[in-house]
Design an enzyme around this catalytic site. Structure first.
Site, short mmCIF file in Angstrom:
data_model
loop_
_atom_site.label_atom_id
_atom_site.label_comp_id
_atom_site.label_asym_id
_atom_site.label_seq_id
_atom_site.Cartn_x
_atom_site.Cartn_y
_atom_site.Cartn_z
N LYS A 218 -9.01 -22.15 -92.88
CA LYS A 218 -9.57 -23.17 -91.99
C LYS A 218 -8.72 -24.42 -92.12
CE LYS A 218 -13.75 -25.78 -90.84
NZ LYS A 218 -15.17 -26.04 -91.19
N LYS B 276 -9.24 -20.24 -88.48
CA LYS B 276 -9.80 -21.27 -87.60
C LYS B 276 -8.92 -22.50 -87.63
CE LYS B 276 -14.04 -23.97 -86.89
NZ LYS B 276 -15.36 -24.35 -87.43
#
Length: 324
Positions: free
Chosen positions: A196, A249
């Protein structure tokens, strides 16, 4: 060689293109993010995410029924917590009667076979808007991990099928896995946000949950967008610690990471088409600069082609309706 081999023969009409297509999109590819708020009769559009909504528990029931009717069988729950319930330790996150816990039960009561994943992070519950406990302006790791493990158990007790830690604290996957095992939740899975990034694409999401950081940024725990090898280290550690699914992400700007993770590790790979990606397509389409449906489908296909097994996207309903 040319002219014995003419590649355009396999593109000459819609039938042959469909026959040799390497990737297809189905409802089984999608994980649907849902935003839940307190109250009754609420279905409020998020200003920076046109045609996407926050739901109170009663309208959540209607939404879940619609998703299931479309063949969408998996949801990822987020909650917008009132300011008066926020503190520095995420106390409300552990409330058995908290909004997340009630949302899980609502989904399961409405549609028992719907797969429920839950966001595990402190930022919706934090008075500072950070993913961890703050001490002297520093987001501390180990104390935060303890709360995340307790939060995960609380979600499992409410009926969650998977917990999805999105915080990027070190060692949280092992602590969560051990906590779930100790409490007998051996079948509750973990989808880890393994890679992320500290991205500028998250703005509309923070608008949706009122979870923007109250000071500084999240760069001491989310990853530097310049780094590729670090993503592989993070992912390998999460798998070793017990992650069942790993996530990259954001999505479109990180397709190289999706492909590399898929090539390297033999686990399901998820990707999150984040709020900023959604908002950009919506805004450009509203201006008439892009064809909304064509760009939407192309972006989803890019995730499949890159190797994603699971696609978390705010477009899920629109895509399935269009394909149907």
């Amino acid at each position: 060689m040319f002219p014995l081999r003419r590649n355009r023969r396999l593109r000459s009409n819609v039938a042959i293109r469909g026959l040799v297509r390497e990737n297809i999109i189905t409802a089984n590819d999608f994980l649907v993010p849902l935003f839940v708020v307190e109250g009754k009769g609420i279905k409020e559009e998020i200003p920076s995410m046109p045609n996407y909504y926050r739901h109170s528990l009663d309208t959540l029931v209607t939404e879940i029924k619609l998703l299931w009717s479309l063949g969408l069988k998996s949801v990822l729950l987020f909650v917008k917590v009132p300011d008066n319930l926020k503190d520095n330790k995420g106390t409300e996150a552990l409330n058995p009667a908290g909004l997340m816990q009630r949302a899980i039960k609502t989904v399961k009561d409405t549609c028992p076979h719907m797969l429920v994943m839950t966001d595990v992070a402190l930022d919706p519950f934090s008075s500072y808007g950070h993913d961890g406990i703050v001490e002297n302006g520093i987001i501390v790791n180990d104390d935060t991990v303890e709360v995340l493990a307790e939060m995960s158990v609380s979600h499992a007790e409410a009926g969650a099928d998977f917990v999805a830690p999105s915080d990027m604290m070190d060692g949280r996957i092992l602590s969560i896995r051990e906590a779930l095992e100790d409490e007998g939740f051996v079948d509750v899975g973990i989808m880890s946000y393994s890679a992320k990034y500290a991205s500028a694409f998250y703005g509309p999401f923070r608008d949706a949950l009122d979870s923007a950081p109250g000071f500084g940024d999240k760069k001491t725990y989310q990853m530097d967008p310049a780094n590729r090898h670090e993503a592989m280290r993070e992912t390998e550690m999460d798998i070793d610690e017990g992650a069942d699914i790993v996530m990259v992400k954001p999505g479109m700007a990180y397709l190289d990471i999706v492909r590399e993770v898929k090539n390297e590790f033999d686990v399901p790979v998820a990707v999150y088409q984040v709020s900023g990606e959604y908002a950009m397509i919506k805004a450009a389409a509203e201006k008439g600069w892009l064809n909304h449906d064509e760009v939407m489908l192309e972006s989803i296909m890019a995730f499949k082609r890159a190797g994603a097994d699971v696609i978390a996207s705010y477009f899920a309903k629109d895509v399935i309706k269009l394909l149907s």
